[in-house]
Design an enzyme around this catalytic site. Sequence first.
Site, PDB file in Angstrom:
ATOM      1  N   ARG A 173       9.450 -12.865  -3.567  1.00 62.16           N
ATOM      2  CA  ARG A 173       8.962 -12.178  -2.355  1.00 62.16           C
ATOM      3  C   ARG A 173       7.976 -11.082  -2.704  1.00 62.16           C
ATOM      4  NH1 ARG A 173      14.755 -11.089  -0.622  1.00 62.16           N
ATOM      5  NH2 ARG A 173      15.526 -13.143  -0.022  1.00 62.16           N
ATOM      6  N   ARG A 218      31.158 -12.734   4.179  1.00 57.99           N
ATOM      7  CA  ARG A 218      29.884 -12.028   4.148  1.00 57.99           C
ATOM      8  C   ARG A 218      29.037 -12.568   5.301  1.00 57.99           C
ATOM      9  NH1 ARG A 218      24.704 -13.074   0.653  1.00 57.99           N
ATOM     10  NH2 ARG A 218      23.601 -11.151   1.125  1.00 57.99           N
ATOM     11  N   HIS A 239      21.428  -6.141   1.542  1.00 56.00           N
ATOM     12  CA  HIS A 239      22.245  -5.860   0.346  1.00 56.00           C
ATOM     13  C   HIS A 239      23.153  -4.660   0.605  1.00 56.00           C
ATOM     14  CE1 HIS A 239      18.724  -7.535  -2.280  1.00 56.00           C
ATOM     15  NE2 HIS A 239      19.644  -8.471  -2.131  1.00 56.00           N
ATOM     16  N   ASN A 264      31.388 -16.448   0.920  1.00 55.50           N
ATOM     17  CA  ASN A 264      29.970 -16.246   1.196  1.00 55.50           C
ATOM     18  C   ASN A 264      29.368 -17.634   1.414  1.00 55.50           C
ATOM     19  OD1 ASN A 264      27.271 -15.678   1.229  1.00 55.50           O
ATOM     20  ND2 ASN A 264      27.232 -14.597  -0.735  1.00 55.50           N
ATOM     21  N   GLU A 292      30.163  -7.060  -4.799  1.00 51.16           N
ATOM     22  CA  GLU A 292      30.169  -7.210  -3.339  1.00 51.16           C
ATOM     23  C   GLU A 292      31.471  -7.834  -2.858  1.00 51.16           C
ATOM     24  OE1 GLU A 292      25.848  -8.275  -2.005  1.00 51.16           O
ATOM     25  OE2 GLU A 292      26.086  -8.821  -4.094  1.00 51.16           O
TER      26      GLU A 292
END
Length: 400
Positions: A242, A92, A181, A8, A386
């Site tokens: 956020r 990823r 996600h 990643n 993940e």
Amino acid sequence: MKNVLVINCGSSSLKYQLINMENEEALAKGLFERIAIPGSKLTHEPIGREKFKIEKDVKNHTEAIALVLEALTDKDHGVIKDASEIYAIGHRVVQGGVKYPESVVITDEVKKEIEKFSDLAPLHNPANLMGIEAVEKAMPGVPNVAAFDTSFGISMPEKAYKYAIPNEYYENYHIRRYGFHGTSHMYVAQEAIKFAGLDKDTARVIVCHLGNGASISASIGGKCVDSSMGLTPLEGLIMGTRSGDIDPAIVQYICNKENKSVDEVLDILNKKSGVLGMSGGVSSDFRDIENAEADGNNLAKVALEAFRYRIIKYVGAYVAVMGGVDALCFTAGVGENDKITRQIVGNALGFLGAKVDDEVNNVRGKRTMISTPDSKVKIMLMPTNEELAIARDTYRLTKK
Ligand code: ADP
């Protein structure tokens, strides 16, 4: 020798995990920080043994990968004899557009597409591509697979992914809801179906991925029907920094009041809002917000209430669109550690006969059914993985 290396890559960082696909167990993981910035550092952890650090400046991701391979094959700290024990590499990639509803073996054409989608993910796709090219140089001939954060959300029906804006923007610029996600939502939904013994074709599952970035998805039979993140990861839930959903007119209003550009306000919505902004700057970390609440900070208290309230609103909406829900799952940093959020959100479905078992819910980071035996909805803590999801796709697509 069925080891898959999962990578990643950020613009100055590289996270990795080496997984043995015979038993799906991680052999080692690590993080390279400050790539191409003075003070580069690799922290390598052979699973079950002590971590070790290499501090050595690297000029680019290719040099970083070379050091990662050295660490993986090191005679003291390594976990494999040489790089030929790596079967394939899974990367990823954040944005794959509508072109990639599934993971794919990387070719020159795939790389061109990843580059093309960079305008939708300018912070991530170029870095992901850098990682791919670095690995291609360091390990020629070893197959690479891209697993996209957007793939899971691509199956949403048109009524869920379209925005009510002039259709030409969709046609010309692919402005739609993508849902990020995705790898996590897909993995957790699939594992939840197995864990709860639900019907794999019809199970209605809601996954709350609550980390620093937070999103929520609804899926039927493992297929996404809606997701809270939109064209970018800014939409939806209240997150660490956020804002999630707001009235878009707020952007113009702040621009006018504070003489700021749209870019500046978007930066505030991405980096200075969420629980950080609502709490008056306490922190983006939910542990700090909870501590501040315990110390009597009212802004922190309201930030937490609003965070949980927004999750409940989405859960309610997704229950309605699916005509019910069989499983409600909590995952990622907050979802796996914060029992109060799980208790409040789970019990909000009390009108459906759902109930959290407070004793069992007193748990962290462990796959656990946290609903009472008579609960009408299976509520669970399902740690995300993940890396394993990417490794599974990589192995499946490259297996001879
Ligand atoms: P990301 O991958 O989006 O950076 P993570 O899934 O690692 O996020 O989640 C990180 C967040 O998890 C932290 O910001 C922290 O707020 C939250 N977290 C970790 N432990 C706890 C805890 N015990 N209680 C509440 N929140 C926690």
